[in-house]
Design an enzyme around this catalytic site. Sequence first.
Site, PDB file in Angstrom:
ATOM      1  N   GLU A 135      -5.620   6.215   1.761  1.00 34.12           N
ATOM      2  CA  GLU A 135      -5.009   4.945   2.036  1.00 34.12           C
ATOM      3  C   GLU A 135      -5.302   4.699   3.527  1.00 34.12           C
ATOM      4  OE1 GLU A 135      -1.974   4.812  -1.664  1.00 34.12           O
ATOM      5  OE2 GLU A 135      -1.270   5.403   0.150  1.00 34.12           O
ATOM      6  N   ASP A 163      -2.457   1.079   1.588  1.00 34.39           N
ATOM      7  CA  ASP A 163      -1.788   0.832   0.200  1.00 34.39           C
ATOM      8  C   ASP A 163      -1.969  -0.618   0.040  1.00 34.39           C
ATOM      9  OD1 ASP A 163      -0.317   1.640  -2.162  1.00 34.39           O
ATOM     10  OD2 ASP A 163       1.287   0.396  -1.252  1.00 34.39           O
TER      11      ASP A 163
END
Length: 228
Positions: free
Chosen positions: A121, A49
């Site tokens: 992610e 992320d």
Amino acid sequence: MKLSADIKALEDRIGHEFARPELLIRALTHASISSSTRPDNQRLEFLGDRVLGLVMATALLEHDKLASEGQLAPRFNALVRKEACADVAREIDLGSVLKLGRSEMMSGGRRKLALLGDAMEAVIAAVYRDAGFEAAQAMILRLWGSRIGTVEEDARDPKTALQEFVQAKRQKPPAYVLVSRDGPDHQPMFTIAVRLESGAEARATAGSKRQAEQAAAKTLLETLENSK
């Protein structure tokens, strides 16, 4: 570690061959099947992320050198939010190679927005850990592609946009109400109503409360803007 043919095919789709394939295996491992000897992808998701955020912030600054922070922030949010990650995951068929527990497979885990977004992610972090920032950046820019250049001028999510719309009119924030929950436990459908102090209302149905709220907010906002 030797990768299976389907996971090798994923390497081709993302454009990165792993020197440490165990990183990719971990990125594909959901908590529902993890164990003390098989770690899940949550820590990689956390890292991915942040890597995605840095790549997107840099790309947006390069793409539009005159944009203000107020213009860049909603574009950034649109490109890094879970829905965008899940869209990219679907394009590379990431769901087909996820390692899931039986219950998660039975409940349609390979198609779940949150699960796909988290795994995307984690894959980003796996590439970063395997080959460094430049390799991860190259993959992200390749997979996100034209999204960076075509992200809407005002790319706020519908709930945020609706709240700002009513605040400008000095009304109370929108209220989201669960109208119904239908379908089996492994594939529920939620109907959400969004209501304003003025009496305006819209409803939407989706496979998660979040998606239904966003869809209802989008419908109501469009109605309000078209009635100006």
